[in-house]
Scaffold this motif. Structure first.
Motif, short mmCIF file in Angstrom:
data_model
loop_
_atom_site.label_atom_id
_atom_site.label_comp_id
_atom_site.label_asym_id
_atom_site.label_seq_id
_atom_site.Cartn_x
_atom_site.Cartn_y
_atom_site.Cartn_z
N GLU A 191 -73.62 9.98 9.07
CA GLU A 191 -75.72 10.03 9.10
C GLU A 191 -76.00 8.94 9.97
O GLU A 191 -76.82 9.52 11.37
N GLN A 192 -75.23 7.99 10.16
CA GLN A 192 -75.30 7.36 11.65
C GLN A 192 -75.39 7.51 12.04
O GLN A 192 -76.57 7.07 13.83
N LEU A 193 -74.29 8.28 12.30
CA LEU A 193 -73.17 8.38 14.08
C LEU A 193 -74.95 9.60 14.75
O LEU A 193 -74.84 10.21 15.79
N ASN A 194 -74.55 10.81 13.93
CA ASN A 194 -75.42 11.67 14.24
C ASN A 194 -76.69 11.29 14.59
O ASN A 194 -77.65 12.15 15.36
N GLY A 195 -77.59 10.23 14.26
CA GLY A 195 -78.74 9.43 14.33
C GLY A 195 -78.65 9.20 15.72
O GLY A 195 -79.57 9.52 16.57
N ILE A 196 -77.26 8.44 15.72
CA ILE A 196 -77.34 7.61 17.32
C ILE A 196 -77.22 8.93 18.36
O ILE A 196 -78.01 9.50 19.47
N VAL A 197 -76.42 10.11 18.46
CA VAL A 197 -76.30 11.37 19.33
C VAL A 197 -77.94 12.16 18.97
O VAL A 197 -78.09 12.17 19.69
N LYS A 198 -78.84 11.83 18.32
CA LYS A 198 -80.21 12.84 18.55
C LYS A 198 -80.80 11.76 18.58
O LYS A 198 -82.26 12.25 19.49
N GLY A 199 -80.61 10.51 19.20
CA GLY A 199 -81.73 9.79 19.97
C GLY A 199 -82.84 8.93 18.80
O GLY A 199 -83.99 8.69 19.32
#
Length: 141
Positions: free
Chosen positions: A132-140
Motif C-alpha cells: 500500500e505504501q509503494l502504491n501510494g508513492i507511485v501515485k504521488g
C-alpha cells in the motif's frame, strides 16, 4: 546500505516472478500480450470506449484499435454498434474472454493457497502495508 537492500528486493521479486511462471506455466495463457490482458481487464470492468481505453493505458487510440482488432480476431472480445448511438462501439468480452478470467481466478487461488498461504498472517499483513505504501508513492500521494 539502502541501495543494496533495494537491489536485493528487486532481485528477489524477479526470481519469484520467474519461479512462479515456471511452476505454473501450464496454466498461463501465453496467447496474449501484457497490453492485451490489460485491455481485457479494462473491458471486463466496464471501460468500453476506445478513447477511455487509450487514456487508461496511456497509448494512442490507433494502438488501442490495433489491439482490439487482434483480440477480436482471437475471439476474446466482440464489438457491436450501440443501437442508441450508432457512432458508439460497444465492447464486450466474448466467451473466450470470460473463460480467460475464470481460469485466471482459479490460477490465482492456487498460487494464493500454495505460495502465500504458507506465510503467517502477520507477514501477510506487513506485506499489505508495504505494498500500500509503494502504491501510494507511485501515485504521488
Amino acid at each position: 546500505m539502502k541501495n543494496d537492500l533495494i537491489q536485493q528486493i528487486n532481485g528477489l521479486l524477479n526470481r519469484l516472478s520467474v519461479q512462479l511462471a515456471s511452476r505454473f506455466e501450464h496454466q498461463i495463457d501465453n496467447d496474449l500480450t501484457v497490453k492485451q490482458v490489460l485491455l481485457l481487464e479494462l473491458i471486463r470492468t466496464g471501460c468500453a470506449s476506445t478513447k477511455d481505453l487509450a487514456a487508461q493505458l496511456n497509448i494512442s487510440m490507433s494502438a488501442v484499435s490495433q489491439i482490439l482488432n487482434k483480440l477480436e480476431t482471437k475471439e476474446y472480445i466482440t464489438r457491436s454498434i450501440n443501437p442508441e448511438n450508432r457512432r458508439e462501439i460497444v465492447l464486450k468480452l466474448a466467451a473466450k474472454g470470460e473463460r480467460y478470467f475464470e481460469e485466471a481466478q482459479t490460477f490465482e487461488e492456487e498460487i494464493n493457497r500454495e505460495v502465500y498461504g504458507q506465510l503467517p498472517v502477520e507477514d501477510l499483513e506487513h506485506m499489505v502495508r508495504i505494498l500500500e505504501q509503494l502504491n501510494g508513492i507511485v501515485k504521488g500521494e
